[in-house]
Design an enzyme around this catalytic site. Structure first.
Site, mmCIF file in Angstrom:
data_model
loop_
_atom_site.group_PDB
_atom_site.id
_atom_site.type_symbol
_atom_site.label_atom_id
_atom_site.label_comp_id
_atom_site.label_asym_id
_atom_site.label_seq_id
_atom_site.Cartn_x
_atom_site.Cartn_y
_atom_site.Cartn_z
ATOM 1 N N HIS A 158 41.148 98.541 61.891
ATOM 2 C CA HIS A 158 40.035 98.426 62.844
ATOM 3 C C HIS A 158 40.498 97.563 64.015
ATOM 4 C CE1 HIS A 158 35.460 97.321 63.383
ATOM 5 N NE2 HIS A 158 36.020 97.723 64.497
ATOM 6 N N ASP A 190 43.220 95.497 57.530
ATOM 7 C CA ASP A 190 42.747 94.468 58.467
ATOM 8 C C ASP A 190 43.008 93.048 57.973
ATOM 9 O OD1 ASP A 190 41.743 96.587 59.870
ATOM 10 O OD2 ASP A 190 39.634 96.108 59.571
ATOM 11 N N HIS A 191 42.780 92.841 56.662
ATOM 12 C CA HIS A 191 42.840 91.461 56.186
ATOM 13 C C HIS A 191 44.259 90.974 55.916
ATOM 14 C CE1 HIS A 191 38.693 91.207 56.699
ATOM 15 N NE2 HIS A 191 38.430 92.146 55.818
ATOM 16 N N THR A 234 31.901 91.267 59.302
ATOM 17 C CA THR A 234 32.525 92.584 59.145
ATOM 18 C C THR A 234 31.484 93.609 59.581
ATOM 19 O OG1 THR A 234 33.585 94.102 57.578
ATOM 20 C CG2 THR A 234 31.829 92.714 56.695
ATOM 21 N N THR A 235 31.859 94.888 59.644
ATOM 22 C CA THR A 235 30.910 95.912 60.079
ATOM 23 C C THR A 235 29.688 95.872 59.169
ATOM 24 O OG1 THR A 235 32.904 97.193 60.477
ATOM 25 C CG2 THR A 235 30.816 98.325 60.794
ATOM 26 N N ARG A 288 47.694 81.953 61.226
ATOM 27 C CA ARG A 288 48.806 81.080 61.603
ATOM 28 C C ARG A 288 49.423 81.464 62.951
ATOM 29 N NH1 ARG A 288 52.000 77.461 58.874
ATOM 30 N NH2 ARG A 288 49.932 76.958 58.085
ATOM 31 N N GLU A 324 31.707 108.997 57.246
ATOM 32 C CA GLU A 324 31.999 107.999 56.213
ATOM 33 C C GLU A 324 30.674 107.341 55.863
ATOM 34 O OE1 GLU A 324 35.417 105.447 56.657
ATOM 35 O OE2 GLU A 324 34.431 103.839 55.538
ATOM 36 N N HIS A 340 33.168 100.614 52.394
ATOM 37 C CA HIS A 340 32.589 99.293 52.627
ATOM 38 C C HIS A 340 32.114 98.660 51.326
ATOM 39 C CE1 HIS A 340 31.159 95.968 54.949
ATOM 40 N NE2 HIS A 340 31.753 96.509 55.978
ATOM 41 N N GLY A 341 32.754 97.568 50.996
ATOM 42 C CA GLY A 341 32.344 96.780 49.834
ATOM 43 C C GLY A 341 32.739 97.375 48.502
ATOM 44 N N ASN A 366 42.530 99.847 53.933
ATOM 45 C CA ASN A 366 42.246 99.126 55.171
ATOM 46 C C ASN A 366 43.056 97.828 55.161
ATOM 47 O OD1 ASN A 366 40.985 97.164 56.890
ATOM 48 N ND2 ASN A 366 39.311 98.600 57.162
ATOM 49 N N ARG A 379 40.295 90.090 66.476
ATOM 50 C CA ARG A 379 40.336 88.983 65.509
ATOM 51 C C ARG A 379 41.378 89.187 64.414
ATOM 52 N NH1 ARG A 379 34.532 89.723 62.576
ATOM 53 N NH2 ARG A 379 33.837 89.629 64.715
ATOM 54 N N HIS A 380 41.721 90.441 64.133
ATOM 55 C CA HIS A 380 42.781 90.655 63.131
ATOM 56 C C HIS A 380 43.820 91.648 63.640
ATOM 57 C CE1 HIS A 380 39.773 93.675 62.107
ATOM 58 N NE2 HIS A 380 39.057 92.873 61.342
ATOM 59 N N GLY A 425 39.367 97.956 51.623
ATOM 60 C CA GLY A 425 40.225 96.924 52.199
ATOM 61 C C GLY A 425 40.166 95.604 51.469
ATOM 62 N N HIS A 426 39.050 94.908 51.609
ATOM 63 C CA HIS A 426 38.975 93.517 51.172
ATOM 64 C C HIS A 426 39.319 93.337 49.691
ATOM 65 C CE1 HIS A 426 37.032 89.661 50.152
ATOM 66 N NE2 HIS A 426 37.487 89.316 51.337
HETATM 67 N N1 PXP Z 1 35.151 101.559 56.185
HETATM 68 C C1 PXP Z 1 34.665 101.013 57.321
HETATM 69 C C2 PXP Z 1 34.081 101.918 58.335
HETATM 70 C C3 PXP Z 1 34.734 99.626 57.558
HETATM 71 O O1 PXP Z 1 34.259 99.110 58.690
HETATM 72 C C4 PXP Z 1 35.353 98.815 56.575
HETATM 73 C C5 PXP Z 1 35.494 97.344 56.823
HETATM 74 O O2 PXP Z 1 36.396 97.135 57.850
HETATM 75 C C6 PXP Z 1 35.847 99.420 55.416
HETATM 76 C C7 PXP Z 1 35.713 100.798 55.239
HETATM 77 C C8 PXP Z 1 36.492 98.626 54.338
HETATM 78 O O3 PXP Z 1 35.545 97.764 53.780
HETATM 79 P P1 PXP Z 1 35.994 96.691 52.707
HETATM 80 O O4 PXP Z 1 36.958 95.773 53.397
HETATM 81 O O5 PXP Z 1 34.714 96.021 52.324
HETATM 82 O O6 PXP Z 1 36.648 97.427 51.588
#
Ligand code: PXP
Length: 250
Positions: A52, A11-12, A109-110, A20, A160, A200-201, A9, A58-59, A222-223
């Site tokens: 996402h 996004d970040h 976040t979600t 910026r 998921e 997630h996480g 992911n 936002r991103h 992602g994060h």
């Molecule tokens: N899966 C879904 C559905 C999410 O919403 C997210 C966060 O955007 C992720 C995976 C990735 O989560 P993380 O950034 O905590 O790894």
């Protein structure tokens, strides 16, 4: 090699750019370039890129999704809320997959899975429209048997499973309960012929717990990867998580 596929992911990466360049969206120098990040992830062995497109932008921006669609070598998984505006974009850009997620403006976040029980009427036409366009559809759900059953009835290809509660469990007892829920939900989803993904996480430490969940095909992370990339670079960060995913035994 792991039989588990990794979706990164990104996004970040966009979060950092927006910090910026949000007021200069057309700048050719906008750093970091999302496409460069996606290519590095692919080169390191990722099986897909996840982004996402939030309604508040936002991103990830619309042009990011277009560039990813046109240029990545693996598959594009578009995470999105069930809104008319974003559905139109998905139907125009045609990602390989869509993961429908809940979306609240005020959340960082979600925060939870989709309430598929309450929203099945609204979800059904969206799922059909996406599928008719050739897009495989996933539902981001909390790991309960009821939600797996509804997802199966809705005819999606994948679920998921939300691993956020497991990732954030602060006692061993809660961790055990969450793991058990995830294990049951994963088995039930697989028995309903759904592809089972999780996300997630998930990070470099708690990934050992994820190995205890059966029937998984893909992890979306992602994060943790983007954070680790600050110290070791993105390519190494992706390779390290792939290493930690290796030897997953269904
Ligand atoms: N899966 C879904 C559905 C999410 O919403 C997210 C966060 O955007 C992720 C995976 C990735 O989560 P993380 O950034 O905590 O790894």
């Amino acid at each position: 090699m792991s039989s588990l596929r990794l979706g990164v992911n990104v996004d970040h990466v966009a979060t950092l750019r927006q910090a910026r360049y949000a007021t200069m969206p057309e700048s050719k120098n906008a750093e970091p370039d999302l496409l460069v990040a996606a290519r590095i992830c692919e080169r390191a062995g990722a099986g897909g890129i996840v982004a996402h497109l939030r309604s508040d932008r936002r991103h990830i921006q619309d042009h990011d999704i277009e560039r990813l669609r046109q240029n990545i070598m693996t598959k594009l998984n578009l995470e999105m809320g069930n809104t008319e505006e974003i559905i139109d974009i998905a139907l125009r850009i045609l990602p390989d997959e869509v993961c429908l997620v809940p979306e609240k403006r005020e959340e960082i976040t979600t925060e939870g899975g989709l309430d598929v029980l309450a929203q099945r009427k609204e979800l059904e036409p969206t799922i059909r429209r996406l599928q008719v366009a050739g897009i495989r559809v996933s539902l981001f759900i909390n790991p309960t048997l009821e939600e797996v059953d509804v997802a199966a009835e809705l005819g999606v290809e994948m679920v998921e499973l939300h691993t956020g509660k497991l990732a954030n469990a602060f006692t061993e007892k809660i961790q055990k309960q969450e793991l058990e829920q995830l294990r049951c939900a994963a088995r039930a989803a697989s028995e309903s012929n759904l592809q089972v993904n999780a996300g997630h996480g998930i990070n470099y430490k708690n990934i050992s717990l994820i190995h205890q969940i059966p029937c998984l095909t893909e992890l979306n992370i992602g994060h943790a990867i983007v954070s680790r990339a600050m110290w070791v670079g993105l390519e190494t960060a992706v390779k390290e998580i792939l290493e930690a995913m290796a030897n997953y035994d269904e």
